[in-house]
Design a protein around this motif. Structure first.
Motif, short mmCIF file in Angstrom:
data_model
loop_
_atom_site.label_atom_id
_atom_site.label_comp_id
_atom_site.label_asym_id
_atom_site.label_seq_id
_atom_site.Cartn_x
_atom_site.Cartn_y
_atom_site.Cartn_z
N PHE A 24 0.82 -1.19 0.00
CA PHE A 24 0.00 0.00 0.00
C PHE A 24 0.86 1.25 0.00
CE2 PHE A 24 -2.00 3.47 2.29
CZ PHE A 24 -3.12 3.66 1.50
N PHE A 25 1.90 1.24 0.86
CA PHE A 25 2.74 2.42 1.00
C PHE A 25 3.43 2.76 -0.33
CE2 PHE A 25 6.53 4.75 2.42
CZ PHE A 25 5.93 5.72 3.17
N ALA A 28 0.56 3.53 -3.11
CA ALA A 28 -0.09 4.82 -2.90
C ALA A 28 0.90 5.96 -3.03
CB ALA A 28 -0.74 4.85 -1.52
N GLY A 29 2.12 5.78 -2.49
CA GLY A 29 3.09 6.87 -2.51
C GLY A 29 3.65 7.13 -3.89
N LYS A 32 1.60 8.71 -6.69
CA LYS A 32 1.24 10.12 -6.50
C LYS A 32 2.40 11.05 -6.81
CE LYS A 32 -2.96 9.58 -5.20
NZ LYS A 32 -4.00 9.85 -6.15
N GLY A 59 13.31 15.42 8.74
CA GLY A 59 13.15 14.36 7.75
C GLY A 59 13.53 14.80 6.35
N MET A 65 13.39 15.93 -2.72
CA MET A 65 12.08 15.32 -2.91
C MET A 65 11.45 15.66 -4.25
SD MET A 65 10.60 13.70 -0.17
CE MET A 65 8.93 14.31 0.03
N PHE A 71 12.69 11.33 -4.16
CA PHE A 71 11.40 10.94 -3.61
C PHE A 71 11.40 9.45 -3.28
CE2 PHE A 71 6.95 9.59 -4.13
CZ PHE A 71 6.29 10.55 -3.40
N VAL A 74 13.26 8.59 -0.09
CA VAL A 74 12.51 8.86 1.13
C VAL A 74 11.48 7.74 1.37
CG1 VAL A 74 11.01 10.49 2.32
CG2 VAL A 74 12.87 11.32 0.90
N MET A 75 10.81 7.31 0.29
CA MET A 75 9.87 6.19 0.42
C MET A 75 10.59 4.96 0.97
SD MET A 75 6.89 7.19 -0.81
CE MET A 75 6.02 5.68 -0.99
N TYR A 78 11.24 4.76 4.71
CA TYR A 78 10.13 4.27 5.52
C TYR A 78 9.97 2.76 5.38
CZ TYR A 78 8.77 8.98 6.69
OH TYR A 78 8.77 10.24 7.19
N ILE A 81 12.37 1.23 7.69
CA ILE A 81 11.92 1.23 9.09
C ILE A 81 10.95 0.08 9.32
CG2 ILE A 81 10.56 2.49 10.79
CD1 ILE A 81 11.82 5.02 9.69
N ILE A 82 10.01 -0.10 8.38
CA ILE A 82 9.07 -1.22 8.50
C ILE A 82 9.83 -2.53 8.55
CG2 ILE A 82 7.26 -2.51 7.30
CD1 ILE A 82 6.26 0.10 6.15
#
Lengths: 270, 264
Positions: A24-25, A28-29, A32, A59, A65, A71, A74-75, A78, A81-82
């Protein structure tokens, strides 16, 4: 093989949940991302006027970005981190699952050595980790395809998925070691999460002090998310030295996990 | 009252840990970094001076951004993640305690209504949240005074800081809901931290994509702290969403707790 299969089944639910989050991340990211916006260069100048510490905390340490690659980095941060959290979870549940579920007797009456049992458990976790990193690669490539970027960034996705794997396996091994070291599974969970948190804080710290080389290099050891930095990934480089550090951490942690798992008393507390 | 006291005795160490963590995060970020941030204003303005004036406005760069409130809006996410993790942990732990320890029959066989048990447990979690946010608010206001910040005013700053408590309430209610509905619970630490990290990751989507629809799935974004800073209001719709989410989660958890069969 039975143990391996049983572990795969036990880890499946968490894998599905986190795979959905990752999908999803990224989906969706990335869809966009609207291309290079007007003023991309100017906004970079403005951001660079902040002191590095402030940039890191806000951040904005990971790149520009306004470009697709910045961009994407940066995605991926995250996603990293997950993965760090998910991997630590996998590692510690491999070691402490029987204690949590009160199923020692079920497993250890089987004619297998404890180190064989732990190997199978860790192998199952490692398979899920690798699949998760491959998922990251496939999704990145698939979503980017639909964006019509005009350039092929496949090698960036490969590098960045390899980066995910390094992050994942470090925390996987650390999670296993922590779970072996503590008596109660619940405190194993606590310390494994503290390890992830330390890794994250060290990452922000590394970004903040990246212009003080000596300090940054010390902090970087504690920050698997920066063993290879975003700027290195973008430039097509790979930090060999810190990959060696990662391997050392993984080997050391696994050694602790195996030693503890094979010599521990089987108690039913916690 | 017995259940409240018992749960409080079992939880106070965790309450203390959360309160201390948040106090340290607030002191380090607000106290330690705000002065550096404030000092960088001149450099940033120098860079901005080279651009057409419309540019700064287009990117939302205002003088306000360098105020104490502006910095708070930047670091809000760090405070929110600490609050979310501890909120989720407390909700899970307090409402899942009997499932974790396999002693549900012990509690349920007492001559107390299940509704009463549920609300006593809820009150314990609420106590933790109030204490943690009270101390956090105290630290934040103290830092605000000691760095000599004037903007925003005390009232407005308190309203901004309350967003952290709001996030914590949401995650505590979600934690309680999961603990009550889960058929089995083995460990809550991973679940609680997972929920917090999920909230953190989702909170990155709306600002990165400029897609306001993503705000609906990101509880951290229900409280628009920067709008609070610049305009003095939260977004009503999202505020209602946050409240509704809390109420619905608690109501469902309460009904399930009162009606569900108990596994011995």
């Amino acid at each position: 093989m039975n143990i391996f299969r049983r572990e795969m089944r036990a880890d499946l639910k968490a894998f599905i949940i986190w795979a959905i989050v990752v999908a999803f991340f990224l989906g969706a990211g990335l869809t966009k991302f609207t291309g290079v916006k007007n003023g991309g260069a100017e906004i970079t100048d403005v951001i660079n006027a902040y002191p590095p510490l402030v940039r890191a905390v806000m951040g904005m340490g990971s790149g520009n970005m306004a470009t697709f690659t910045g961009f994407y980095m940066v995605m991926e941060f995250y996603i990293g981190i997950i993965l760090a959290f998910y991997a630590a979870q996998l590692g510690r549940s491999a070691v402490s699952r029987e204690m949590v579920g009160h199923t020692y007797e079920f497993l250890f009456v089987r004619p297998r050595s404890r180190s064989w049992v732990l190997s199978m458990k860790l192998l199952a976790g490692a398979v899920y980790l690798v699949v998760m990193c491959m998922l990251n690669f496939l999704l990145s490539a698939a979503v980017a395809q639909s964006l019509d970027l005009g350039r092929d960034y496949t090698s960036l996705y490969v590098r960045s998925s390899a980066w995910c794997a390094v992050v994942g396996f470090v925390f996987f091994a650390v999670g296993a070691a922590v779970a072996g070291l503590v008596r109660k599974p619940e405190s194993g969970a606590k310390w494994a999460n503290v390890a992830v948190l330390v890794g994250y804080v060290a990452t922000v710290g590394y970004d903040a002090f990246s212009d003080h080389e000596a300090a940054a290099n010390i902090i970087r050891v504690f920050s698997p998310l920066r063993y290879t930095t975003p700027s290195q990934l973008l430039a097509g480089e790979w930090s060999v030295g810190y990959t060696v550090v990662a391997c050392a951490v993984i080997a050391g942690s696994l050694a602790i996990a195996f030693r503890r798992f094979t010599t521990q008393d089987l108690s039913e507390q916690g | 009252m017995n259940v409240y006291l018992f749960e409080f005795r079992r939880q106070w160490r965790s309450f203390l840990a959360g309160t201390l963590t948040q106090a340290i995060v607030a002191a380090v970020f607000l106290g330690g970094m705000y002065p550096m941030y404030h000092d960088s204003q001149k450099d940033v303005e120098k860079v901005l001076a080279g651009f057409p004036p419309r540019f700064a406005a287009a990117f939302g760069i205002t003088k306000d951004m360098f105020s104490f409130g502006g910095f708070f809006a930047f670091i809000y996410v760090y405070l929110a993640i600490v609050a979310a993790i501890f909120g989720a942990l407390w909700g899970l732990k307090v409402f899942g305690r009997e499932k974790l320890d396999r002693c549900m029959d012990f509690l349920i066989s007492k001559p107390a209504s299940r509704m009463g048990l549920f609300w006593q447990k809820a009150l314990v979690v609420l106590t933790g949240i109030v204490v943690m946010n009270g101390v956090f608010l105290g630290v934040a206001l103290w830092v605000r005074t000691s760095v000599g910040a004037t903007s925003p005013g005390v009232g407005q700053f308190v309203l901004m800081a309350l967003a952290v408590g709001g996030v914590q309430l949401i995650f505590a209610a979600l934690g309680a809901l999961i603990a009550v509905l889960a058929p089995r619970l083995h460990s809550v630490t991973g679940l609680g931290v997972g929920l917090g990290i999920l909230g953190f990751v989702l909170s990155a989507l709306p600002p990165m994509t400029n897609e306001s629809n993503f705000k609906a799935i990101s509880p951290f974004s229900y409280f628009n702290v920067s709008q609070m800073q610049t305009q003095g209001t939260y977004e009503t719709g999202y505020l209602v969403t946050a409240g509704a989410l809390c109420v619905v989660a608690l109501a469902v958890a309460c009904v399930a707790y009162v009606r569900s069969d108990v596994k011995a």
